[in-house]
Scaffold this motif. Structure first.
Motif, PDB file in Angstrom:
ATOM      1  N   ALA A  76      30.061  48.403  -7.851  1.00 45.08           N
ATOM      2  CA  ALA A  76      29.571  49.751  -7.583  1.00 45.08           C
ATOM      3  C   ALA A  76      30.691  50.651  -7.080  1.00 45.08           C
ATOM      4  N   LEU A  77      31.513  50.129  -6.172  1.00 45.58           N
ATOM      5  CA  LEU A  77      32.611  50.938  -5.633  1.00 45.58           C
ATOM      6  C   LEU A  77      33.715  51.156  -6.670  1.00 45.58           C
ATOM      7  N   VAL A  78      33.944  50.166  -7.521  1.00 46.32           N
ATOM      8  CA  VAL A  78      34.916  50.341  -8.609  1.00 46.32           C
ATOM      9  C   VAL A  78      34.434  51.420  -9.566  1.00 46.32           C
ATOM     10  N   MET A  79      33.143  51.388  -9.877  1.00 44.85           N
ATOM     11  CA  MET A  79      32.587  52.400 -10.759  1.00 44.85           C
ATOM     12  C   MET A  79      32.689  53.788 -10.135  1.00 44.85           C
ATOM     13  N   ALA A  80      32.410  53.882  -8.843  1.00 45.69           N
ATOM     14  CA  ALA A  80      32.545  55.164  -8.156  1.00 45.69           C
ATOM     15  C   ALA A  80      33.986  55.649  -8.196  1.00 45.69           C
ATOM     16  N   THR A  81      34.939  54.727  -8.077  1.00 44.92           N
ATOM     17  CA  THR A  81      36.352  55.097  -8.149  1.00 44.92           C
ATOM     18  C   THR A  81      36.714  55.623  -9.528  1.00 44.92           C
ATOM     19  N   ASP A  82      36.255  54.948 -10.577  1.00 48.66           N
ATOM     20  CA  ASP A  82      36.530  55.396 -11.943  1.00 48.66           C
ATOM     21  C   ASP A  82      35.961  56.793 -12.183  1.00 48.66           C
ATOM     22  N   MET A  83      34.728  57.009 -11.740  1.00 50.14           N
ATOM     23  CA  MET A  83      34.103  58.314 -11.927  1.00 50.14           C
ATOM     24  C   MET A  83      34.835  59.390 -11.130  1.00 50.14           C
ATOM     25  N   THR A  84      35.253  59.038  -9.922  1.00 47.73           N
ATOM     26  CA  THR A  84      35.944  60.008  -9.074  1.00 47.73           C
ATOM     27  C   THR A  84      37.273  60.427  -9.681  1.00 47.73           C
ATOM     28  N   ILE A  85      38.009  59.478 -10.230  1.00 45.82           N
ATOM     29  CA  ILE A  85      39.296  59.805 -10.841  1.00 45.82           C
ATOM     30  C   ILE A  85      39.105  60.736 -12.031  1.00 45.82           C
ATOM     31  N   GLY A  86      38.155  60.415 -12.910  1.00 44.20           N
ATOM     32  CA  GLY A  86      37.896  61.290 -14.045  1.00 44.20           C
ATOM     33  C   GLY A  86      37.456  62.672 -13.610  1.00 44.20           C
ATOM     34  N   MET A  87      36.557  62.728 -12.627  1.00 44.46           N
ATOM     35  CA  MET A  87      36.052  64.001 -12.126  1.00 44.46           C
ATOM     36  C   MET A  87      37.160  64.816 -11.464  1.00 44.46           C
ATOM     37  N   THR A  88      38.031  64.148 -10.688  1.00 45.48           N
ATOM     38  CA  THR A  88      39.105  64.857  -9.988  1.00 45.48           C
ATOM     39  C   THR A  88      40.075  65.493 -10.973  1.00 45.48           C
ATOM     40  N   VAL A  89      40.446  64.758 -11.989  1.00 50.47           N
ATOM     41  CA  VAL A  89      41.379  65.297 -12.991  1.00 50.47           C
ATOM     42  C   VAL A  89      40.794  66.543 -13.641  1.00 50.47           C
ATOM     43  N   TRP A  90      39.519  66.470 -14.022  1.00 52.10           N
ATOM     44  CA  TRP A  90      38.930  67.622 -14.715  1.00 52.10           C
ATOM     45  C   TRP A  90      38.706  68.802 -13.770  1.00 52.10           C
ATOM     46  N   MET A  91      38.256  68.540 -12.546  1.00 53.69           N
ATOM     47  CA  MET A  91      38.032  69.639 -11.622  1.00 53.69           C
ATOM     48  C   MET A  91      39.334  70.352 -11.271  1.00 53.69           C
ATOM     49  N   ARG A  92      40.410  69.605 -11.103  1.00 55.51           N
ATOM     50  CA  ARG A  92      41.682  70.251 -10.833  1.00 55.51           C
ATOM     51  C   ARG A  92      42.162  71.028 -12.054  1.00 55.51           C
ATOM     52  N   TYR A  93      41.905  70.486 -13.228  1.00 53.53           N
ATOM     53  CA  TYR A  93      42.270  71.231 -14.433  1.00 53.53           C
ATOM     54  C   TYR A  93      41.495  72.537 -14.511  1.00 53.53           C
ATOM     55  N   ARG A  94      40.248  72.501 -14.085  1.00 51.56           N
ATOM     56  CA  ARG A  94      39.403  73.693 -14.113  1.00 51.56           C
ATOM     57  C   ARG A  94      39.610  74.567 -12.883  1.00 51.56           C
ATOM     58  N   ALA A  95      40.650  74.281 -12.107  1.00 59.30           N
ATOM     59  CA  ALA A  95      41.100  75.124 -10.998  1.00 59.30           C
ATOM     60  C   ALA A  95      40.154  75.141  -9.804  1.00 59.30           C
ATOM     61  N   HIS A  96      39.411  74.062  -9.582  1.00 52.22           N
ATOM     62  CA  HIS A  96      38.596  73.956  -8.378  1.00 52.22           C
ATOM     63  C   HIS A  96      39.476  73.566  -7.196  1.00 52.22           C
ATOM     64  N   ARG A  97      39.113  74.042  -6.034  1.00 53.14           N
ATOM     65  CA  ARG A  97      39.896  73.765  -4.835  1.00 53.14           C
ATOM     66  C   ARG A  97      39.695  72.320  -4.380  1.00 53.14           C
ATOM     67  N   TRP A  98      40.672  71.847  -3.592  1.00 53.21           N
ATOM     68  CA  TRP A  98      40.630  70.455  -3.155  1.00 53.21           C
ATOM     69  C   TRP A  98      39.409  70.158  -2.286  1.00 53.21           C
ATOM     70  N   LEU A  99      38.930  71.158  -1.535  1.00 55.52           N
ATOM     71  CA  LEU A  99      37.739  70.929  -0.726  1.00 55.52           C
ATOM     72  C   LEU A  99      36.545  70.583  -1.604  1.00 55.52           C
ATOM     73  N   ALA A 100      36.363  71.344  -2.683  1.00 57.46           N
ATOM     74  CA  ALA A 100      35.262  71.057  -3.606  1.00 57.46           C
ATOM     75  C   ALA A 100      35.455  69.706  -4.270  1.00 57.46           C
ATOM     76  N   VAL A 101      36.698  69.389  -4.620  1.00 57.77           N
ATOM     77  CA  VAL A 101      36.972  68.090  -5.240  1.00 57.77           C
ATOM     78  C   VAL A 101      36.641  66.957  -4.274  1.00 57.77           C
ATOM     79  N   GLY A 102      37.037  67.114  -3.019  1.00 57.81           N
ATOM     80  CA  GLY A 102      36.758  66.084  -2.027  1.00 57.81           C
ATOM     81  C   GLY A 102      35.266  65.884  -1.797  1.00 57.81           C
ATOM     82  N   GLU A 103      34.512  66.987  -1.752  1.00 56.30           N
ATOM     83  CA  GLU A 103      33.066  66.863  -1.552  1.00 56.30           C
ATOM     84  C   GLU A 103      32.398  66.230  -2.770  1.00 56.30           C
ATOM     85  N   MET A 104      32.885  66.550  -3.972  1.00 59.97           N
ATOM     86  CA  MET A 104      32.317  65.916  -5.158  1.00 59.97           C
ATOM     87  C   MET A 104      32.656  64.434  -5.192  1.00 59.97           C
ATOM     88  N   ALA A 105      33.847  64.076  -4.706  1.00 61.87           N
ATOM     89  CA  ALA A 105      34.198  62.657  -4.605  1.00 61.87           C
ATOM     90  C   ALA A 105      33.272  61.942  -3.626  1.00 61.87           C
TER      91      ALA A 105
END
Length: 301
Positions: free
Chosen positions: A84-113
């Protein structure tokens, strides 16, 4: 090659214009704009997050398996709480890359993680107490993740995006994200080609009908008739393949998937019924599956 500045609402470079006096932008950048907070944009953002999470799992999952086999950690990685935690890590990495590409701030990225991890962490307590089994842990974590993601997206929907420097090659690759996602989905077949069941062809025309119904794009002259004829054609091909069996069925399956790749190409060029991104990803996936089936036929004799 030069750099490209973009912002959160589009992959294209926004047009230049007068800059606000109270917010001077650095030389060579585009002005950040406040995105609309409508429901449609919110849903689009959540859909992008879901796709990025799937991409993260598809890309990183095989790496975890390979690392576990090489290091003798297949057993521990297979435990439900670790998985479960490995899956959460995989999803978080994919989500972080895309959110940063879409210019979201690190605070939003951290909360989504946090929205990825917290549901699983909360359920670890009843799991360790024996009140939940492994399946309930994974299912419950995903169900709790949905409202958590929505809360984070709603909380940050009015934020001003930050300027992000991107290489033009990265922008070009991002525009082809449906192709990348399709290749990730077909990665197992690329590595290990095999013949699929004829019944898998029934999913090919269904997506267009469902999406067309939701989007209201089946109302044009002849559109619904064309989609129904396509449905009838692939159903008939499936039944013939099931009846024939053996090598004939395998060739019909390959033909069915490759034929639908052509169907996707036509719809991608016309822009009708489904979004072009869907037609692009579906076409690439169908073509790869069809070629993989042919390779499996030729290599298995």
């Amino acid at each position: 090659m030069g750099k490209t500045w973009t912002h959160t609402d589009t992959l294209a470079v926004p047009p230049t214009g007068p800059r606000p006096a109270d917010r001077p932008a650095p030389p060579g950048t585009s002005p950040a704009t406040v995105p609309a907070g409508g429901t449609r944009r919110l849903l689009r953002h959540l859909a992008e997050m879901a796709l990025a999470m799937v991409a993260g799992m598809l890309l990183l999952g095989p790496l975890w398996d390979a690392a576990g086999a090489a290091l003798g950690l297949a057993g521990p990685l297979g435990r439900p709480e670790v998985a479960a935690l490995v899956m959460a890590t995989d999803m978080t990495i994919g989500m972080t890359v895309w959110m940063r590409y879409r210019a979201h701030r690190w605070l939003a990225v951290g909360e989504m993680a946090a929205a990825m991890y917290v549901p699983f962490l909360l359920l670890l307590v009843p799991f360790r107490a024996g009140l939940l089994d492994g399946d309930a842990l994974l299912l419950g974590g995903h169900l709790l993740m949905v409202p958590a993601m929505v809360l984070v997206a709603v909380r940050h929907r009015h934020e001003t995006p930050v300027p992000v420097r991107r290489h033009p090659a990265v922008v070009a690759l991002a525009r082809r994200w449906p192709t990348g996602l399709a290749l990730l989905m077909a990665l197992d077949l690329v590595i290990d080609p095999k013949v699929l069941s004829p019944w898998t062809m029934l999913v090919l025309p269904g997506g267009y009908l469902v999406i067309g119904l939701v989007r209201g794009t089946l109302r044009g002259p002849g559109v619904l008739t064309t989609q129904l004829l396509g449905l009838a054609g692939w159903v008939a091909l499936t039944l013939v393949a099931v009846t024939a069996g053996g090598r004939t069925a395998a060739w019909l399956v390959a033909f069915g998937w490759l034929a639908h790749a052509g169907w996707d190409l036509v719809h991608h060029r016309s822009g009708r019924v489904v979004p072009r991104g869907y037609a692009e990803g579906c076409g690439v996936l169908d073509a790869v599956v069809g070629i993989a089936v042919i390779l499996a036929i030729l290599t298995t004799g």
